[in-house]
Design a protein around this motif. Structure first.
Motif, PDB file in Angstrom:
ATOM      1  N   MET A   1       0.859  -1.200   0.000  1.00 48.62           N
ATOM      2  CA  MET A   1       0.000   0.000   0.000  1.00 48.62           C
ATOM      3  C   MET A   1       0.890   1.243   0.000  1.00 48.62           C
ATOM      4  O   MET A   1       1.968   1.243   0.564  1.00 48.62           O
ATOM      5  CB  MET A   1      -0.882  -0.018   1.254  1.00 48.62           C
ATOM      6  CG  MET A   1      -1.915   1.056   1.262  1.00 48.62           C
ATOM      7  SD  MET A   1      -3.541   0.419   1.013  1.00 48.62           S
ATOM      8  CE  MET A   1      -3.841  -0.365   2.593  1.00 48.62           C
ATOM      9  N   LYS A   2       0.390   2.277  -0.622  1.00 50.31           N
ATOM     10  CA  LYS A   2       1.194   3.493  -0.715  1.00 50.31           C
ATOM     11  C   LYS A   2       1.320   4.205   0.634  1.00 50.31           C
ATOM     12  O   LYS A   2       0.377   4.225   1.441  1.00 50.31           O
ATOM     13  CB  LYS A   2       0.566   4.440  -1.742  1.00 50.31           C
ATOM     14  CG  LYS A   2       0.775   3.976  -3.153  1.00 50.31           C
ATOM     15  CD  LYS A   2       2.242   3.966  -3.504  1.00 50.31           C
ATOM     16  CE  LYS A   2       2.597   2.759  -4.331  1.00 50.31           C
ATOM     17  NZ  LYS A   2       4.030   2.590  -4.524  1.00 50.31           N
ATOM     18  N   VAL A   4       1.097   7.056   1.509  1.00 53.89           N
ATOM     19  CA  VAL A   4       0.193   8.173   1.751  1.00 53.89           C
ATOM     20  C   VAL A   4      -0.897   7.803   2.781  1.00 53.89           C
ATOM     21  O   VAL A   4      -1.344   8.650   3.554  1.00 53.89           O
ATOM     22  CB  VAL A   4      -0.378   8.654   0.395  1.00 53.89           C
ATOM     23  CG1 VAL A   4      -1.368   7.694  -0.190  1.00 53.89           C
ATOM     24  CG2 VAL A   4      -0.936  10.039   0.488  1.00 53.89           C
ATOM     25  N   TRP A  73      -9.119  11.623   6.585  1.00 54.17           N
ATOM     26  CA  TRP A  73      -8.744  11.508   5.165  1.00 54.17           C
ATOM     27  C   TRP A  73      -9.611  12.426   4.302  1.00 54.17           C
ATOM     28  O   TRP A  73      -9.106  13.216   3.508  1.00 54.17           O
ATOM     29  CB  TRP A  73      -8.883  10.050   4.692  1.00 54.17           C
ATOM     30  CG  TRP A  73      -8.611   9.881   3.226  1.00 54.17           C
ATOM     31  CD1 TRP A  73      -9.537   9.940   2.226  1.00 54.17           C
ATOM     32  CD2 TRP A  73      -7.334   9.650   2.595  1.00 54.17           C
ATOM     33  NE1 TRP A  73      -8.922   9.758   0.999  1.00 54.17           N
ATOM     34  CE2 TRP A  73      -7.574   9.574   1.204  1.00 54.17           C
ATOM     35  CE3 TRP A  73      -6.025   9.488   3.068  1.00 54.17           C
ATOM     36  CZ2 TRP A  73      -6.548   9.354   0.276  1.00 54.17           C
ATOM     37  CZ3 TRP A  73      -5.003   9.279   2.137  1.00 54.17           C
ATOM     38  CH2 TRP A  73      -5.263   9.214   0.769  1.00 54.17           C
ATOM     39  N   LEU A  96     -17.966  11.219  -5.458  1.00 59.31           N
ATOM     40  CA  LEU A  96     -17.869   9.757  -5.290  1.00 59.31           C
ATOM     41  C   LEU A  96     -18.023   9.020  -6.624  1.00 59.31           C
ATOM     42  O   LEU A  96     -17.454   7.945  -6.806  1.00 59.31           O
ATOM     43  CB  LEU A  96     -18.904   9.262  -4.273  1.00 59.31           C
ATOM     44  CG  LEU A  96     -18.589   9.645  -2.817  1.00 59.31           C
ATOM     45  CD1 LEU A  96     -19.771   9.332  -1.896  1.00 59.31           C
ATOM     46  CD2 LEU A  96     -17.338   8.910  -2.324  1.00 59.31           C
ATOM     47  N   MET A  99     -14.690   8.212  -8.067  1.00 62.82           N
ATOM     48  CA  MET A  99     -13.672   7.508  -7.270  1.00 62.82           C
ATOM     49  C   MET A  99     -12.996   6.342  -7.977  1.00 62.82           C
ATOM     50  O   MET A  99     -11.828   6.063  -7.747  1.00 62.82           O
ATOM     51  CB  MET A  99     -14.263   7.044  -5.928  1.00 62.82           C
ATOM     52  CG  MET A  99     -14.266   8.113  -4.878  1.00 62.82           C
ATOM     53  SD  MET A  99     -12.610   8.823  -4.570  1.00 62.82           S
ATOM     54  CE  MET A  99     -12.747  10.404  -5.364  1.00 62.82           C
ATOM     55  N   HIS A 103      -8.902   6.629  -8.520  1.00 68.19           N
ATOM     56  CA  HIS A 103      -7.937   5.641  -8.021  1.00 68.19           C
ATOM     57  C   HIS A 103      -7.102   5.043  -9.145  1.00 68.19           C
ATOM     58  O   HIS A 103      -5.913   4.812  -8.991  1.00 68.19           O
ATOM     59  CB  HIS A 103      -8.650   4.531  -7.224  1.00 68.19           C
ATOM     60  CG  HIS A 103      -9.004   4.954  -5.836  1.00 68.19           C
ATOM     61  ND1 HIS A 103     -10.171   5.598  -5.535  1.00 68.19           N
ATOM     62  CD2 HIS A 103      -8.318   4.871  -4.663  1.00 68.19           C
ATOM     63  CE1 HIS A 103     -10.198   5.880  -4.248  1.00 68.19           C
ATOM     64  NE2 HIS A 103      -9.086   5.458  -3.687  1.00 68.19           N
ATOM     65  N   THR A 107      -2.965   6.219  -9.549  1.00 69.14           N
ATOM     66  CA  THR A 107      -1.975   5.207  -9.183  1.00 69.14           C
ATOM     67  C   THR A 107      -1.281   4.612 -10.413  1.00 69.14           C
ATOM     68  O   THR A 107      -0.405   3.773 -10.281  1.00 69.14           O
ATOM     69  CB  THR A 107      -2.619   4.064  -8.350  1.00 69.14           C
ATOM     70  OG1 THR A 107      -3.718   3.523  -9.085  1.00 69.14           O
ATOM     71  CG2 THR A 107      -3.088   4.545  -7.004  1.00 69.14           C
ATOM     72  N   ALA A 113       1.357  -0.014  -6.967  1.00 72.56           N
ATOM     73  CA  ALA A 113       0.047   0.338  -6.411  1.00 72.56           C
ATOM     74  C   ALA A 113      -0.999  -0.642  -6.926  1.00 72.56           C
ATOM     75  O   ALA A 113      -0.940  -1.096  -8.068  1.00 72.56           O
ATOM     76  CB  ALA A 113      -0.322   1.759  -6.809  1.00 72.56           C
ATOM     77  N   LYS A 114      -1.930  -0.994  -6.070  1.00 71.33           N
ATOM     78  CA  LYS A 114      -3.053  -1.851  -6.486  1.00 71.33           C
ATOM     79  C   LYS A 114      -4.312  -1.199  -5.956  1.00 71.33           C
ATOM     80  O   LYS A 114      -4.806  -1.539  -4.880  1.00 71.33           O
ATOM     81  CB  LYS A 114      -2.892  -3.257  -5.885  1.00 71.33           C
ATOM     82  CG  LYS A 114      -2.240  -4.238  -6.832  1.00 71.33           C
ATOM     83  CD  LYS A 114      -2.431  -5.658  -6.358  1.00 71.33           C
ATOM     84  CE  LYS A 114      -1.248  -6.091  -5.508  1.00 71.33           C
ATOM     85  NZ  LYS A 114      -1.526  -6.940  -4.397  1.00 71.33           N
ATOM     86  N   MET A 130     -22.574   0.923  -4.680  1.00 72.71           N
ATOM     87  CA  MET A 130     -21.174   0.960  -5.087  1.00 72.71           C
ATOM     88  C   MET A 130     -20.571  -0.392  -4.740  1.00 72.71           C
ATOM     89  O   MET A 130     -20.634  -0.812  -3.586  1.00 72.71           O
ATOM     90  CB  MET A 130     -20.472   2.060  -4.274  1.00 72.71           C
ATOM     91  CG  MET A 130     -19.796   3.126  -5.103  1.00 72.71           C
ATOM     92  SD  MET A 130     -19.248   4.489  -4.045  1.00 72.71           S
ATOM     93  CE  MET A 130     -17.492   4.448  -4.357  1.00 72.71           C
ATOM     94  N   TYR A 132     -17.328  -2.528  -4.182  1.00 77.03           N
ATOM     95  CA  TYR A 132     -15.905  -2.324  -3.886  1.00 77.03           C
ATOM     96  C   TYR A 132     -15.156  -3.589  -4.250  1.00 77.03           C
ATOM     97  O   TYR A 132     -15.562  -4.680  -3.823  1.00 77.03           O
ATOM     98  CB  TYR A 132     -15.793  -2.030  -2.379  1.00 77.03           C
ATOM     99  CG  TYR A 132     -14.426  -2.264  -1.765  1.00 77.03           C
ATOM    100  CD1 TYR A 132     -13.439  -1.290  -1.824  1.00 77.03           C
ATOM    101  CD2 TYR A 132     -14.131  -3.451  -1.085  1.00 77.03           C
ATOM    102  CE1 TYR A 132     -12.199  -1.498  -1.234  1.00 77.03           C
ATOM    103  CE2 TYR A 132     -12.892  -3.662  -0.488  1.00 77.03           C
ATOM    104  CZ  TYR A 132     -11.926  -2.686  -0.571  1.00 77.03           C
ATOM    105  OH  TYR A 132     -10.707  -2.883   0.007  1.00 77.03           O
ATOM    106  N   ILE A 146     -16.356   7.407   2.802  1.00 77.88           N
ATOM    107  CA  ILE A 146     -17.592   7.931   2.201  1.00 77.88           C
ATOM    108  C   ILE A 146     -18.325   8.832   3.199  1.00 77.88           C
ATOM    109  O   ILE A 146     -18.781   9.926   2.858  1.00 77.88           O
ATOM    110  CB  ILE A 146     -18.496   6.762   1.730  1.00 77.88           C
ATOM    111  CG1 ILE A 146     -17.834   6.050   0.545  1.00 77.88           C
ATOM    112  CG2 ILE A 146     -19.901   7.263   1.359  1.00 77.88           C
ATOM    113  CD1 ILE A 146     -18.482   4.729   0.146  1.00 77.88           C
ATOM    114  N   VAL A 149     -16.626  12.067   3.192  1.00 80.01           N
ATOM    115  CA  VAL A 149     -16.926  12.893   2.012  1.00 80.01           C
ATOM    116  C   VAL A 149     -18.239  13.650   2.244  1.00 80.01           C
ATOM    117  O   VAL A 149     -18.358  14.831   1.924  1.00 80.01           O
ATOM    118  CB  VAL A 149     -16.992  12.018   0.725  1.00 80.01           C
ATOM    119  CG1 VAL A 149     -17.530  12.814  -0.450  1.00 80.01           C
ATOM    120  CG2 VAL A 149     -15.620  11.440   0.404  1.00 80.01           C
TER     121      VAL A 149
END
Ligand code: HEM
Length: 172
Positions: A1-2, A4, A73, A96, A99, A103, A107, A113-114, A130, A132, A146, A149
């Motif tokens: 994972m990044k 960030v 975040w 949203l 999104m 992503h 990336t 990155a995944k 949504m 995921y 979410i 947001v």
């Protein structure tokens, strides 16, 4: 994972609990401090180690830390770090809806990155399911982001987890 993701955890802990608590978490988790840069690569294991150590040190449940992460975040860290994505969308619905492509595109040039992927099924103009998909299984983090947001746009969202990969969102 990044890196960030953990940079955001670090800022959240320092801001709300102080530098000493962050040092304690870092020390106890055994994760090296050099990886806290945006493009740094952190194993998913180390990422989770920092998060679970934060639960122990701060006496919070995993859900409480996830909720705090989503809030931080989406209302503070990402609006600063990725300002144009926020100024470029006028509502949480517009934001949203982007999104999945955000992503993927952001990336694209990041080695290793995944990103999570999102599919959208609109039931009417206010309701979306949504889906995921990520091998990491971090849907609870997605839900927390979410909610964040919604807070950023000052909109009351109804967010419901429907199983391990689906999130229903009703926009105002
Ligand atoms: C401008 C806003 C955002 C940006 C720039 C962004 C960027 C990123 C980046 C760079 C990663 C790490 C990917 C990797 O290392 O492979 C990530 C992970 C993640 N993002 Fe976002 N993100 C944003 C908003 C959101 C929102 C609103 C959600 C919720 C729908 C979300 C859900 C997640 C989840 C759950 C992960 C963890 C990785 C996984 O599940 O596989 N992100 N994001």
């Amino acid at each position: 994972m990044k890196g960030v993701i953990l940079m955001c955890v670090k800022e959240l802990v320092q801001k709300n609990f102080g530098d000493n608590k962050w040092e304690e978490i870092l020390h106890q988790s055994g994760v090296p401090r050099q990886i806290f840069v945006p493009m740094g690569d952190i194993t998913d294991e180390d990422t989770m180690k920092v998060i679970t150590t934060a639960c122990t040190v701060l006496h919070l449940s995993l859900q409480q830390v996830i909720d705090a992460f989503g809030h931080h975040w989406s209302t503070l860290f990402a609006p600063k770090m990725y300002r144009l994505y926020f100024t470029g969308a006028k509502s949480s619905k517009e934001f949203l809806s982007k999104m999945d492509s955000v992503h993927v595109t952001m990336t694209q040039r990041m080695n290793g990155a995944k990103p999570p992927r999102f599919k959208y099924e609109w039931q009417n103009d206010k309701t979306v399911i949504m889906t995921y998909s990520s091998q990491r299984g971090l849907i609870d983090i997605a839900i927390a982001c979410i909610h964040g947001v919604g807070e950023y746009y000052k909109e009351k969202l109804q967010v419901t987890k429907m199983g391990s990969d689906k999130i229903k969102i009703v926009f105002p």
